[in-house]
Each structure stands twice: as C-alpha cells, then as structure tokens.
Design an enzyme around this catalytic site. Structure first.
Site, PDB file in Angstrom:
ATOM      1  N   LYS A 240      72.740 -85.988  -1.313  1.00  0.00           N
ATOM      2  CA  LYS A 240      73.886 -85.493  -0.538  1.00  0.00           C
ATOM      3  C   LYS A 240      74.547 -86.572   0.345  1.00  0.00           C
ATOM      4  O   LYS A 240      75.278 -87.407  -0.173  1.00  0.00           O
ATOM      5  CB  LYS A 240      73.480 -84.234   0.210  1.00  0.00           C
ATOM      6  CG  LYS A 240      73.074 -83.158  -0.838  1.00  0.00           C
ATOM      7  CD  LYS A 240      72.771 -81.798  -0.325  1.00  0.00           C
ATOM      8  CE  LYS A 240      72.568 -80.866  -1.528  1.00  0.00           C
ATOM      9  NZ  LYS A 240      71.322 -80.163  -1.587  1.00  0.00           N
TER      10      LYS A 240
ATOM     11  N   TYR B 252      63.967 -75.234  -1.542  1.00  0.00           N
ATOM     12  CA  TYR B 252      64.502 -75.700  -2.816  1.00  0.00           C
ATOM     13  C   TYR B 252      64.354 -77.205  -2.892  1.00  0.00           C
ATOM     14  O   TYR B 252      64.677 -77.908  -1.931  1.00  0.00           O
ATOM     15  CB  TYR B 252      65.978 -75.314  -2.943  1.00  0.00           C
ATOM     16  CG  TYR B 252      66.633 -75.789  -4.231  1.00  0.00           C
ATOM     17  CD1 TYR B 252      66.246 -75.264  -5.465  1.00  0.00           C
ATOM     18  CD2 TYR B 252      67.643 -76.756  -4.211  1.00  0.00           C
ATOM     19  CE1 TYR B 252      66.845 -75.694  -6.644  1.00  0.00           C
ATOM     20  CE2 TYR B 252      68.248 -77.185  -5.389  1.00  0.00           C
ATOM     21  CZ  TYR B 252      67.845 -76.651  -6.605  1.00  0.00           C
ATOM     22  OH  TYR B 252      68.448 -77.078  -7.767  1.00  0.00           O
TER      23      TYR B 252
ATOM     24  N   ASP C  23      61.427 -83.530   2.090  1.00  0.00           N
ATOM     25  CA  ASP C  23      62.646 -83.478   1.288  1.00  0.00           C
ATOM     26  C   ASP C  23      63.817 -83.427   2.265  1.00  0.00           C
ATOM     27  O   ASP C  23      64.152 -82.375   2.798  1.00  0.00           O
ATOM     28  CB  ASP C  23      62.625 -82.253   0.365  1.00  0.00           C
ATOM     29  CG  ASP C  23      63.856 -82.192  -0.530  1.00  0.00           C
ATOM     30  OD1 ASP C  23      64.801 -82.980  -0.294  1.00  0.00           O
ATOM     31  OD2 ASP C  23      63.880 -81.357  -1.448  1.00  0.00           O
TER      32      ASP C  23
END
Ligand SMILES: *Cc1c(COP(=O)(O)O)cnc(C)c1O
Length: 430
Positions: free
Chosen positions: A265, A142, A237
């Site tokens: 995050k 994702y 990522d």
C-alpha cells in the site's frame, strides 16, 4: 443509464463480478460501482463526472491525497528512462536504504509486487529460519490471498459471506492455527498444544480488515513474549499500518519490535509494490544468499520505486504530517461518536490515528466475533446515503475509513454533515 452502469454491464461479461478485486464489488450494499476516471487531492471522479470525497484512498496508499505533484513528477521522470529492465537499479538501493533507515527492526529488505506476495514470502522465510511449519494467525486479520492465509480472513472474504475459499487444499490450511484477536490466552493455548511446531505468529498490529480494531494494551507485547519463549518469529503485517500511524509504523507507535515486517500500500505510492524485511540473520536466508527461494520479474520496478521513494521521502521530511493526520483522525472520529451520542445511538466508533470505522452494534468491538455483530443492513443504508451525498466510503462494513493529508477540516465537516443528515433521516423513519 449512466456511463458507469453501462461499463458495469460490459465488465460483468468479461471480468468475474465486473471487478478485479472483490472488495470493489457492491454486492453487500446493492447497486453498481461508479467507474473512476481520475482523482485529485481528497476527491475521486467517475466516468459521469460525479465527484466524491474519498475515504478509501485506494485502500490506504494515497496518504498524501491523489495526484501529489512531486510523486507524479518522479514517476514521469522514471518512465522516460524505461519501464522495466529486470536488472539491478540504483532506485532499488535507495528504496532499501530508506526503509531500513525509517524502520529500525528492518535490517534487510526484499521488494515484491503486492502485499499478498510480501506476506507469503515472509512466512516462507520464517518457516525456513525456524524449520517449523505451523503459523498462528488471528480471526478477522487479512494477510492477502495466499492459500494458507485464507482462514478466517476478514473483510473481502467476510463480505462475500464465504467463511473460507474454494480451491484451498486442506493440506495448505492445516498448518494455519487461528486464534482470537486481543486474546492472549487463545495464543498461549495454541503454543501449549504445539509450540515446538510453530514457526511464526502473524498479526496486523492494528486490525484493519474487520473494520478497525486496535490492539488491547499488552496484546502485542504479550505476543512478543510468547514468541520468544517458544523460539517462534513474530511477523507484523504492516501492509496498512506501515508509514500510516507514523513513519516507523505500528511497531514504532506501540513500541513492540517484530522479527519480520511486511509492507504494501503506502510503500508504493499508488503503484503495485510490497516488501518484506527484518533481522539480518533471518533475511540472509533469502535467495540467492540463502535457501529460501523467492523471485519476481517486475520486483523493484523502476517506475514503482520512483513513486514509493517519492512518497516515503515526503513523509520522512514531514513529521508534522503524522501529527496532523492523527489529530484530524481524533477529531473526526470523535465527532462521529458525538453525533451518535446526540441521537442516542449505541453504535461504536473505533479508530487509531487516521484509520477508523463505524460499527452498527452496541457492543464494544475488540475482535472478529464482535465485528460480525454489526448490522450490515444498516451499514448498506448508511453507505447509500453517503454515496448519494458525494462521500465515498468502502462498500463494506468491514473496511477502514482512510484519511489523507489532502482531507481538510472543511471536507471532514462535510462528511460529518452527511452522517448527521442520515442519522436525522433514521430518527424520522423509526
Ligand atoms: C491489503 C492487505 C494485504 C494484501 O495486499 P495486496 O497488495 O492487496 O496483495 C495484506 N495484508 C494486509 C494487512 C492488507 O491490508
């Protein structure tokens, strides 16, 4: 009816599905979500004052636990100075210097407001740099919800049972080539077919949106080689793995250097922050210096920077935290494995450091296909049992469990008891 249930009834009338991100929905496990009012350390508390030992950690950011005093203090101070100026600030310089110092592959960095934005912008930059359009991503990884990336995109999408998304123009997805995680051959085949058109390979160096799937030995190194051979960029990522596996992220942990890296995050300490950065030569293409346009009214927001800088500084000053997190992760996930073996269950536990996942399948999980073999009905029962025991894990089979510095051995022991009691109950109903 509980307060949470009442709030959910109200929420569904005015918010699609009652939640502002589909991963928070309880659709795949049944019931309705607790509405969280506050959090401290390793615990979150709902509107009805139920406390839960939290293994979600806001999906990763809360690596120091909730409400860390030093982080809150810096945020309070920043608030006093004003919430946003839309102009350059000292905090942004400090943040950029910090990231460049901690992650050697990053020589220049641009702050944005989410992981989605970071990835979207990194890909645009890679396309601008190479003059090519196609990208390779992996099934089950994702990378946020930008159009071209909602192709076999893991957790949230997977849990909703939609293979793709409506509203993504065919033209946007046509330049996204999907390969199989941990299968270098599948990547080489894409390159053999149209290597001259591929701008970048984007990968989660530890896949953490289809549960947790570690990279097989040689996989990341192999991606580096293929990219170099064809002049494509390698994008890590690290929205989840950045500052989690170690202060220099998965790239430090595995010793493989990407051209561009995306963060999110943890970098925001709980505030909405993302960043992308990499080699100077590439990042110099970003506006206003170069021709790749990317902008943001609230990018580098002073309050968000204060939270991020505070959290990253604490992590930088405590290398022992990573040793502790990794040791606790090895112990905790190892104990889950041991419990399963004791009960004669073939289920799989995958973990890397403080990230882990329990899959209800007897087959080794090394890619998306394997992850999908997990029995989500059993997961739903397991989830409900854990929630009733006051243990909060993500309401989906395809999400990671996140440990934090605030999780003590005793607390982890309590979670293990929860799992053990469920396994015993299981054995009785069989
Ligand atoms: C969460 C996540 C994103 C998206 O970040 P948002 O802040 O939710 O937009 C991108 N990539 C990975 C690997 C993620 O885990």
């Amino acid at each position: 009816m509980t307060k949470s249930q009442r709030l959910f009834e109200e929420a569904v009338k005015v918010v699609p599905g009652g939640v502002n991100s589909p991963v928070r929905a309880f659709g795949s496990v049944g019931g309705t979500p607790p509405f969280i009012k506050r959090a401290r350390g390793a615990y979150i508390y709902d509107e009805d004052e139920n406390g839960y030992l939290d293994f979600v950690g806001s999906w990763g950011p809360m690596i120091l636990g909730h409400g860390h005093a030093d982080v809150l203090n810096e945020v309070h101070k920043a608030c006093e100075g004003g919430l946003s100026f839309g102009a350059a600030t000292a905090a942004e310089v400090e943040m950029a210097q910090l990231i460049c110092a901690l992650v050697p592959s990053v020589e220049m960095v641009r702050m944005v407001n989410s992981g989605t934005e970071a990835v979207m912008s990194a890909i645009r930059t890679a396309r601008g740099f190479t003059g090519r359009d196609k990208i390779v991503k992996f099934a089950g990884c994702y990378h946020g919800h930008a159009d071209g990336l909602l192709v076999q995109a893991g957790s949230g999408v997977m849990t909703a049972g939609v293979p793709d998304s409506l509203g993504v123009p065919v033209g946007c997805a046509k330049d996204t080539l999907s390969a199989e995680y941990n299968n270098l051959q599948s990547v080489k085949e894409r390159f053999e077919r149209c290597g001259e058109e591929i701008a970048a390979v984007i990968v989660e160096p530890v896949a953490a949106n289809m549960g947790v799937v570690p990279p097989a030995p040689g996989f990341l190194e192999g991606l580096r080689k293929v990219c170099d051979r064809y002049g494509a960029l390698l994008i890590f990522d690290e929205v989840i793995t950045g500052f989690r596996l170690g202060i220099d992220g998965a790239q430090g942990y595995y010793g493989v250097t990407p051209d561009l890296t995306t963060f999110g995050k943890i970098i925001g300490g709980g505030m909405p922050v993302g960043a992308y950065g990499g080699r100077r030569q590439i990042m110099e293409l970003v506006a206003p210096l170069g021709g790749v346009y990317q902008a943001g009214t609230l990018s580098g927001n002073p309050v968000a920077m204060a939270a991020g800088i505070a959290q990253l500084t604490i992590l930088q000053e405590h290398p022992d935290y990573y040793e502790e997190l990794n040791r606790k992760g090895d112990w905790f996930f190892g104990q889950i494995q041991r419990l399963l073996e004791e009960k004669g269950k073939p289920w799989q536990v995958n973990h890397v450091g403080s990230l882990g996942c329990l899959y209800f399948t007897g087959r080794h999980v090394g890619n998306y296909q394997d992850a999908k073999a997990s029995d989500t009905k059993i997961f739903a029962e397991y989830f409900k049992h854990m929630l009733a025991q006051g243990i909060y894990i993500a309401p989906s089979q395809f999400e990671a469990m996140f440990l934090s510095i605030a999780h003590t051995q005793d607390m982890l022991g309590k979670a293990l008891e929860g799992i053990a009691s469920w396994l015993s109950q299981q054995a009785e109903t069989e």
